[in-house]
Design a protein around this motif. Structure first.
Motif, PDB file in Angstrom:
ATOM      1  N   ASN A   1       5.567  85.653-100.698  1.00  0.00           N
ATOM      2  CA  ASN A   1       6.878  86.023-100.905  1.00  0.00           C
ATOM      3  C   ASN A   1       7.575  86.515 -99.610  1.00  0.00           C
ATOM      4  O   ASN A   1       8.698  86.225 -99.302  1.00  0.00           O
TER       5      ASN A   1
ATOM      6  N   TYR B   1      11.151  86.116 -98.115  1.00  0.00           N
ATOM      7  CA  TYR B   1      12.108  87.259 -98.141  1.00  0.00           C
ATOM      8  C   TYR B   1      11.409  88.521 -97.840  1.00  0.00           C
ATOM      9  O   TYR B   1      10.312  88.713 -97.747  1.00  0.00           O
ATOM     10  N   LYS B   2      12.273  89.422 -97.272  1.00  0.00           N
ATOM     11  CA  LYS B   2      11.709  90.505 -96.801  1.00  0.00           C
ATOM     12  C   LYS B   2      11.574  91.651 -98.030  1.00  0.00           C
ATOM     13  O   LYS B   2      11.863  91.262 -99.091  1.00  0.00           O
TER      14      LYS B   2
ATOM     15  N   GLY C   1      14.310  92.107-100.394  1.00  0.00           N
ATOM     16  CA  GLY C   1      14.757  91.059-101.094  1.00  0.00           C
ATOM     17  C   GLY C   1      15.584  90.295-100.464  1.00  0.00           C
ATOM     18  O   GLY C   1      16.167  89.240-100.869  1.00  0.00           O
ATOM     19  N   SER C   2      15.890  90.671 -98.991  1.00  0.00           N
ATOM     20  CA  SER C   2      17.106  89.896 -98.392  1.00  0.00           C
ATOM     21  C   SER C   2      16.079  88.717 -97.484  1.00  0.00           C
ATOM     22  O   SER C   2      14.923  88.695 -97.549  1.00  0.00           O
ATOM     23  N   PRO C   3      16.993  87.772 -97.335  1.00  0.00           N
ATOM     24  CA  PRO C   3      16.278  86.578 -96.711  1.00  0.00           C
ATOM     25  C   PRO C   3      15.474  86.727 -95.200  1.00  0.00           C
ATOM     26  O   PRO C   3      15.655  87.739 -94.643  1.00  0.00           O
ATOM     27  N   ASN C   4      14.378  86.130 -95.325  1.00  0.00           N
ATOM     28  CA  ASN C   4      13.384  86.370 -94.182  1.00  0.00           C
ATOM     29  C   ASN C   4      13.406  85.085 -93.396  1.00  0.00           C
ATOM     30  O   ASN C   4      13.148  84.006 -94.018  1.00  0.00           O
TER      31      ASN C   4
ATOM     32  N   HIS D   1      16.604  78.947 -94.834  1.00  0.00           N
ATOM     33  CA  HIS D   1      16.169  79.609 -95.996  1.00  0.00           C
ATOM     34  C   HIS D   1      15.687  78.913 -97.023  1.00  0.00           C
ATOM     35  O   HIS D   1      14.860  79.386 -97.784  1.00  0.00           O
TER      36      HIS D   1
END
Length: 175
Positions: free
Chosen positions: A136, A140-141, A144-147, A160
């Motif tokens: 995961n 995602y961080k 829940g934000s994009p990593n 992303h």
């Protein structure tokens, strides 16, 4: 007749197929296939790039914008670069993992460099046996934000999308 070299790595005591056909196909999807003329990659600050993401940082040959590489040269260098990346990952992934998890980590390292992947929270989680969390974290961080999806401070949807695909590939190794 072309000979196909099959090489295996041992990761955490498990045998992993190096440069697996599935991984090479995955990289072609995200790095481009048939890109035989060296171009200045805009997302990488104009870094000369060819084949499936080969740059001066990974190639044993000069990578000069405008030069054209043969299909054979691309295949040779791509396999060597992926193998070298996987050899480096072999040192930091300390637990046995399924092929798909290793392939997902290889794609990430191919894009960001193995030092960043090895230092990532994803690898730390995987080494702690938290495979789902590690997968995961590729996309995602914890909030829940994009990593791993920005160039500088700018969000790039294409990056992303690749991170999501790496996450899915990684998670598919848990089934």
């Amino acid at each position: 007749m072309k000979k196909r070299l099959i090489a295996y790595l041992f990761v955490g005591g498990a045998s992993i197929l190096a440069s697996s056909p599935a991984l090479m196909s995955f990289l072609e999807r995200w790095e481009g296939g048939g890109e035989y003329t060296v171009y200045a990659d805009k997302l990488a600050g104009g870094l000369p790039t060819v084949c499936k993401g080969i740059t001066k940082h990974t190639s044993p040959y000069p990578v000069v914008v405008g030069d054209t590489w043969s299909t054979e040269k691309c295949e040779e260098v791509e396999k060597q670069v992926v193998f070298d990346t996987q050899k480096a990952l072999q040192e930091c992934v300390t637990v046995a993992v399924p092929q798909n998890i290793y392939d997902a980590l290889t794609s990430h390292a191919h894009n960001f460099g193995w030092p960043k992947t090895c230092a990532s929270e994803s690898v730390k989680a995987i080494n702690a046996g938290e495979f789902e969390r590690g997968c995961n974290l590729l996309a995602y961080k914890p909030d829940g934000s994009p990593n791993w999806s920005n160039v500088g401070n700018r969000f790039i949807q294409g990056l992303h999308n690749r991170r999501i695909a790496e996450r899915e590939l990684c998670l598919s190794g848990l089934n």
